[in-house]
Design an enzyme around this catalytic site. Sequence first.
Site, PDB file in Angstrom:
ATOM      1  N   GLY A  83       7.438 -12.005 -16.064  1.00 16.72           N
ATOM      2  CA  GLY A  83       6.433 -11.378 -15.219  1.00 16.72           C
ATOM      3  C   GLY A  83       7.033 -10.882 -13.917  1.00 16.72           C
ATOM      4  N   THR A  84       6.238 -10.941 -12.853  1.00 18.62           N
ATOM      5  CA  THR A  84       6.681 -10.403 -11.561  1.00 18.62           C
ATOM      6  C   THR A  84       7.373 -11.440 -10.691  1.00 18.62           C
ATOM      7  OG1 THR A  84       4.574 -10.953 -10.499  1.00 18.62           O
ATOM      8  CG2 THR A  84       4.744  -8.802 -11.586  1.00 18.62           C
ATOM      9  N   GLY A  85       7.271 -12.711 -11.042  1.00 18.02           N
ATOM     10  CA  GLY A  85       7.866 -13.751 -10.203  1.00 18.02           C
ATOM     11  C   GLY A  85       6.991 -14.150  -9.032  1.00 18.02           C
TER      12      GLY A  85
ATOM     13  N   GLY B 129       3.482 -15.184  -9.653  1.00 16.46           N
ATOM     14  CA  GLY B 129       2.309 -15.923 -10.139  1.00 16.46           C
ATOM     15  C   GLY B 129       2.203 -17.316  -9.555  1.00 16.46           C
ATOM     16  N   LEU B 130       3.295 -18.098  -9.621  1.00 12.38           N
ATOM     17  CA  LEU B 130       3.239 -19.468  -9.115  1.00 12.38           C
ATOM     18  C   LEU B 130       3.185 -19.507  -7.593  1.00 12.38           C
ATOM     19  CD1 LEU B 130       5.648 -21.346 -11.560  1.00 12.38           C
ATOM     20  CD2 LEU B 130       3.155 -21.164 -11.617  1.00 12.38           C
TER      21      LEU B 130
ATOM     22  N   HIS C 150       0.827  -1.211   0.000  1.00 14.35           N
ATOM     23  CA  HIS C 150       0.000   0.000   0.000  1.00 14.35           C
ATOM     24  C   HIS C 150       0.862   1.262   0.000  1.00 14.35           C
ATOM     25  CE1 HIS C 150      -4.026  -1.607   0.198  1.00 14.35           C
ATOM     26  NE2 HIS C 150      -3.647  -2.478   1.130  1.00 14.35           N
TER      27      HIS C 150
ATOM     28  N   ARG D 276      -1.567 -18.887 -17.938  1.00 12.85           N
ATOM     29  CA  ARG D 276      -0.806 -17.743 -18.466  1.00 12.85           C
ATOM     30  C   ARG D 276       0.695 -18.026 -18.429  1.00 12.85           C
ATOM     31  NH1 ARG D 276      -3.549 -13.451 -19.771  1.00 12.85           N
ATOM     32  NH2 ARG D 276      -5.673 -13.143 -18.971  1.00 12.85           N
ATOM     33  N   ASN D 277       1.130 -18.764 -17.428  1.00 16.40           N
ATOM     34  CA  ASN D 277       2.540 -19.158 -17.371  1.00 16.40           C
ATOM     35  C   ASN D 277       2.899 -19.994 -18.594  1.00 16.40           C
ATOM     36  OD1 ASN D 277       5.030 -19.396 -15.422  1.00 16.40           O
ATOM     37  ND2 ASN D 277       4.679 -21.463 -16.180  1.00 16.40           N
TER      38      ASN D 277
END
Length: 453
Positions: free
Chosen positions: A412-414, A416-417, A244, A355-356
């Site tokens: 990506g951001t790392g 997701g998984l 935040h 998506r991965n």
Amino acid sequence: MTARIFAIFWLTLALVLMLVLMLPKLDSRQMTELLESEQRQGIMIEQHVEAELANDPPNDLMWWRRLFRAIDKWAPPGQRLLLVTSEGRVIGAERNEMQIIRNFIGQADNADHPQKKRYGRLEMVGPFSVRDGEDNYQLYLIRPASTSQSDFINLLFDRPLLLLIVTMLVSAPLLLWLAWSLAKPARKLKNAADEVAQGNLRQHPELEAGPQEFLAAGASFNQMVTALERMMTSQQRLLSDISHELRTPLTRLQLGTALLRRRSGESKELERIETEAHRLDSMINDLLVMSRNQAKNALVSETVKANQLWNEVLDNAAFEAEQMGKSFTVEYPPGPWPLYGNPNALESALENIVRNALRYSHTKISVSFSVDKDGITVNVDDDGPGVSPEDREQIFRPFYRTDEARDRESGGTGLGLAIVETAIQQHRGWVKADDSPLGGLRLTIWLPLYKRT
């Protein structure tokens, strides 16, 4: 508990030893000493027989008749007397008794220590010494046994192995109670540990009751759970607060970039700034999602069918794959299988692994669903570069990246998984990575079916 185990062990051992040592002595078929009353009775009979023989002059032709008369006269009611000569001849015996009489005479031949022994329904007592002038006789008493020993008891004494089995059966209830008193709190502790392993951090007051050692272990376990819960809560709060707090400078950065584009127009530098700002925004969103998922209380669960939950995700993925020029196939679509959980979290889990696969595949993505009596299995395959065996468990960690083909441009951001694993574990399932038949990576999700109780 330690003292109880020690006491029960030695008590059981003492009982077994006592049974082994004492039971043979309780066998009425063994040679036993006479009671004082029996000793007095035998001496009295001995004296009466001696007096009878002294009053009855011997007859060389029929010498045995006077012996019969003496033992018949002084035999107690319901009992018989036997005389054994120095040559071993038995006077007063019946033919069917000769075997047991010979056996007893062979074991009891000392008149100074008369004994008794049972033979089935008969009991023999003796010997007592009877003088008849220059002759000496051994006097024996044969009588019905007061109580006949049961065949089962005789079998026990005759079969040591059977006696051992009976002894084990007698001690079994005590040992079973001991095993139960140990296993019950241990089982409670194991079940509580299994819950913690599944991510359910809650107190177990029942662990703090029972034996002292388990009570202390249960109290320590609950303290550990409390500490873990506090640590997880602090971590989630910190993660949420940081996410935040990053929103404000990120918003200012995006606003400043937009103003700068108006003044200066397009440039590669501005494009790069916007790309990184967008990636940072995605990362913050993922952090917030993961933080919410890790807080179990935030997940509102309901019953949902697998096809209703995931069909839209599959349709969207097929559309995106077509735009990317890749093949997306659903070999076995989901059916109306019941699941119980948070629909958004479960939908997001499948969307992330699909998506991965879209991101890292070359040309092909395949999705298949299967079900058995316990749960649903989802396999997502791609023909991309894959992941080495040593990295397969690590890819579910936040921000973890493999060395090959997983840079920030494509990776990506790392998170997701990590979001996938958190969501699946929240629903008592699991996710794992493996080699794909297509040549790339296979991600497998398993979730338990909802069963009404």
